[in-house]
Design a protein around this motif. Structure first.
Motif, PDB file in Angstrom:
ATOM      1  N   MET A  95       8.666 -13.795  -0.564  1.00 49.85           N
ATOM      2  CA  MET A  95       7.534 -13.647  -0.618  1.00 49.85           C
ATOM      3  C   MET A  95       7.235 -12.379  -1.133  1.00 49.85           C
ATOM      4  SD  MET A  95       4.516 -13.693   2.235  1.00 49.85           S
ATOM      5  CE  MET A  95       2.935 -13.127   1.761  1.00 49.85           C
ATOM      6  N   LEU A  96       6.275 -12.205  -2.103  1.00 43.89           N
ATOM      7  CA  LEU A  96       6.123 -10.825  -2.710  1.00 43.89           C
ATOM      8  C   LEU A  96       4.575 -10.551  -2.274  1.00 43.89           C
ATOM      9  CD1 LEU A  96       6.818  -8.581  -4.541  1.00 43.89           C
ATOM     10  CD2 LEU A  96       5.971  -9.967  -6.551  1.00 43.89           C
ATOM     11  N   ALA A  97       4.488  -9.042  -1.817  1.00 42.73           N
ATOM     12  CA  ALA A  97       3.030  -8.831  -1.280  1.00 42.73           C
ATOM     13  C   ALA A  97       2.868  -7.626  -1.821  1.00 42.73           C
ATOM     14  CB  ALA A  97       3.038  -8.800   0.278  1.00 42.73           C
ATOM     15  N   ALA A  98       1.698  -7.288  -2.471  1.00 41.90           N
ATOM     16  CA  ALA A  98       1.277  -5.898  -2.877  1.00 41.90           C
ATOM     17  C   ALA A  98       0.250  -5.203  -2.280  1.00 41.90           C
ATOM     18  CB  ALA A  98       1.141  -5.829  -4.622  1.00 41.90           C
ATOM     19  N   VAL A  99       0.317  -4.033  -1.709  1.00 40.45           N
ATOM     20  CA  VAL A  99      -0.670  -3.491  -0.905  1.00 40.45           C
ATOM     21  C   VAL A  99      -0.939  -2.062  -1.409  1.00 40.45           C
ATOM     22  CG1 VAL A  99      -0.518  -4.839   1.101  1.00 40.45           C
ATOM     23  CG2 VAL A  99       0.997  -2.842   0.673  1.00 40.45           C
ATOM     24  N   LYS A 100      -1.871  -1.319  -1.222  1.00 39.76           N
ATOM     25  CA  LYS A 100      -2.238  -0.197  -1.890  1.00 39.76           C
ATOM     26  C   LYS A 100      -1.927   0.913  -0.662  1.00 39.76           C
ATOM     27  CE  LYS A 100      -5.876   2.810  -4.042  1.00 39.76           C
ATOM     28  NZ  LYS A 100      -7.180   2.899  -4.588  1.00 39.76           N
ATOM     29  N   GLY A 101      -1.572   2.015  -0.904  1.00 43.81           N
ATOM     30  CA  GLY A 101      -1.320   3.042   0.090  1.00 43.81           C
ATOM     31  C   GLY A 101      -1.108   4.244  -0.423  1.00 43.81           C
ATOM     32  N   ILE A 102      -1.135   5.160   0.590  1.00 43.56           N
ATOM     33  CA  ILE A 102      -1.057   6.720   0.170  1.00 43.56           C
ATOM     34  C   ILE A 102       0.301   7.179   0.770  1.00 43.56           C
ATOM     35  CG2 ILE A 102      -2.104   8.793   0.345  1.00 43.56           C
ATOM     36  CD1 ILE A 102      -4.992   7.390   0.496  1.00 43.56           C
ATOM     37  N   VAL A 103       0.953   8.229   0.104  1.00 46.99           N
ATOM     38  CA  VAL A 103       2.148   8.893   0.430  1.00 46.99           C
ATOM     39  C   VAL A 103       1.842  10.162   1.128  1.00 46.99           C
ATOM     40  CG1 VAL A 103       4.191  10.115  -0.068  1.00 46.99           C
ATOM     41  CG2 VAL A 103       3.491   7.883  -1.239  1.00 46.99           C
ATOM     42  N   GLN A 104       2.260  10.282   2.335  1.00 46.25           N
ATOM     43  CA  GLN A 104       1.713  11.503   3.350  1.00 46.25           C
ATOM     44  C   GLN A 104       3.224  11.830   3.625  1.00 46.25           C
ATOM     45  OE1 GLN A 104      -1.119  10.482   6.281  1.00 46.25           O
ATOM     46  NE2 GLN A 104      -3.036  10.535   4.631  1.00 46.25           N
ATOM     47  N   GLY A 105       3.505  13.092   3.189  1.00 43.02           N
ATOM     48  CA  GLY A 105       5.009  13.409   3.722  1.00 43.02           C
ATOM     49  C   GLY A 105       5.995  12.501   3.148  1.00 43.02           C
ATOM     50  N   ASN A 106       6.830  12.135   4.211  1.00 41.52           N
ATOM     51  CA  ASN A 106       7.723  11.131   3.737  1.00 41.52           C
ATOM     52  C   ASN A 106       7.388   9.491   4.431  1.00 41.52           C
ATOM     53  OD1 ASN A 106       8.213  11.333   6.554  1.00 41.52           O
ATOM     54  ND2 ASN A 106      10.394  11.478   6.216  1.00 41.52           N
ATOM     55  N   THR A 107       5.967   9.222   4.496  1.00 45.06           N
ATOM     56  CA  THR A 107       5.650   8.093   4.947  1.00 45.06           C
ATOM     57  C   THR A 107       4.526   7.431   3.971  1.00 45.06           C
ATOM     58  OG1 THR A 107       5.639   9.146   7.059  1.00 45.06           O
ATOM     59  CG2 THR A 107       4.199   7.118   6.847  1.00 45.06           C
ATOM     60  N   VAL A 108       4.536   6.216   3.950  1.00 49.59           N
ATOM     61  CA  VAL A 108       3.223   5.617   2.982  1.00 49.59           C
ATOM     62  C   VAL A 108       2.396   4.879   4.026  1.00 49.59           C
ATOM     63  CG1 VAL A 108       2.859   3.670   1.594  1.00 49.59           C
ATOM     64  CG2 VAL A 108       5.010   4.918   1.185  1.00 49.59           C
ATOM     65  N   VAL A 109       1.205   5.441   4.038  1.00 48.17           N
ATOM     66  CA  VAL A 109       0.006   4.730   4.771  1.00 48.17           C
ATOM     67  C   VAL A 109      -0.643   3.710   4.213  1.00 48.17           C
ATOM     68  CG1 VAL A 109      -1.962   5.862   5.921  1.00 48.17           C
ATOM     69  CG2 VAL A 109       0.088   7.363   5.751  1.00 48.17           C
ATOM     70  N   ILE A 110      -0.710   2.865   4.682  1.00 44.97           N
ATOM     71  CA  ILE A 110      -1.489   1.575   4.108  1.00 44.97           C
ATOM     72  C   ILE A 110      -2.832   1.207   5.046  1.00 44.97           C
ATOM     73  CG2 ILE A 110      -1.163  -0.819   3.743  1.00 44.97           C
ATOM     74  CD1 ILE A 110       1.931  -0.142   3.515  1.00 44.97           C
ATOM     75  N   GLN A 111      -3.795   0.953   4.348  1.00 45.79           N
ATOM     76  CA  GLN A 111      -4.965   0.911   5.115  1.00 45.79           C
ATOM     77  C   GLN A 111      -5.211  -0.619   5.427  1.00 45.79           C
ATOM     78  OE1 GLN A 111      -7.793   2.714   2.602  1.00 45.79           O
ATOM     79  NE2 GLN A 111      -7.049   4.978   2.919  1.00 45.79           N
ATOM     80  N   ASP A 112      -4.353  -1.639   5.059  1.00 49.23           N
ATOM     81  CA  ASP A 112      -4.428  -2.811   5.171  1.00 49.23           C
ATOM     82  C   ASP A 112      -3.782  -3.152   6.722  1.00 49.23           C
ATOM     83  OD1 ASP A 112      -4.964  -5.799   5.249  1.00 49.23           O
ATOM     84  OD2 ASP A 112      -3.646  -5.929   3.210  1.00 49.23           O
ATOM     85  N   ASP A 113      -4.625  -3.563   7.703  1.00 43.27           N
ATOM     86  CA  ASP A 113      -4.121  -4.268   9.027  1.00 43.27           C
ATOM     87  C   ASP A 113      -3.183  -5.507   8.854  1.00 43.27           C
ATOM     88  OD1 ASP A 113      -7.369  -3.456  10.693  1.00 43.27           O
ATOM     89  OD2 ASP A 113      -5.453  -2.338  10.011  1.00 43.27           O
ATOM     90  N   ASP A 114      -3.308  -6.159   7.789  1.00 38.87           N
ATOM     91  CA  ASP A 114      -2.421  -7.282   7.757  1.00 38.87           C
ATOM     92  C   ASP A 114      -0.893  -7.164   7.586  1.00 38.87           C
ATOM     93  OD1 ASP A 114      -4.747  -9.033   8.300  1.00 38.87           O
ATOM     94  OD2 ASP A 114      -5.090  -9.319   6.083  1.00 38.87           O
TER      95      ASP A 114
END
Length: 74
Positions: free
Chosen positions: A1-20
């Motif tokens: 399965m391929l999923a694409a979500v939008k996120g923001i890089v903060q330090g060495n972490t990708v923060v994603i705003q999608d709860d799913d």
């Protein structure tokens, strides 16, 4: 399965705003960075003339090419 979500890089972490995305916890993922960093990585300019040996042909390129192509058609 391929999923694409939008996120923001903060330090060495990708923060994603999608709860799913929580259902994919522990899954192997690929992260694609869409914007390059704002740092300007300018390379030093290359002096291309230092690689050229001056010749008579180089000085008269237009005339040389005209001579080469003058009789190239039947």
């Amino acid at each position: 399965m391929l999923a694409a979500v939008k996120g923001i890089v903060q330090g060495n972490t990708v923060v994603i705003q999608d709860d799913d995305i929580r259902e994919f916890d522990g899954a192997e993922v690929i992260v694609t960075v869409l914007n390059y960093s704002q740092k300007e990585n300018k390379k030093a300019p290359v002096d291309w003339d230092s690689f050229v040996l001056p010749s008579e042909r180089g000085k008269n390129v237009d005339e040389y090419m005209r001579e080469m192509r003058e009789n190239d058609r039947l």
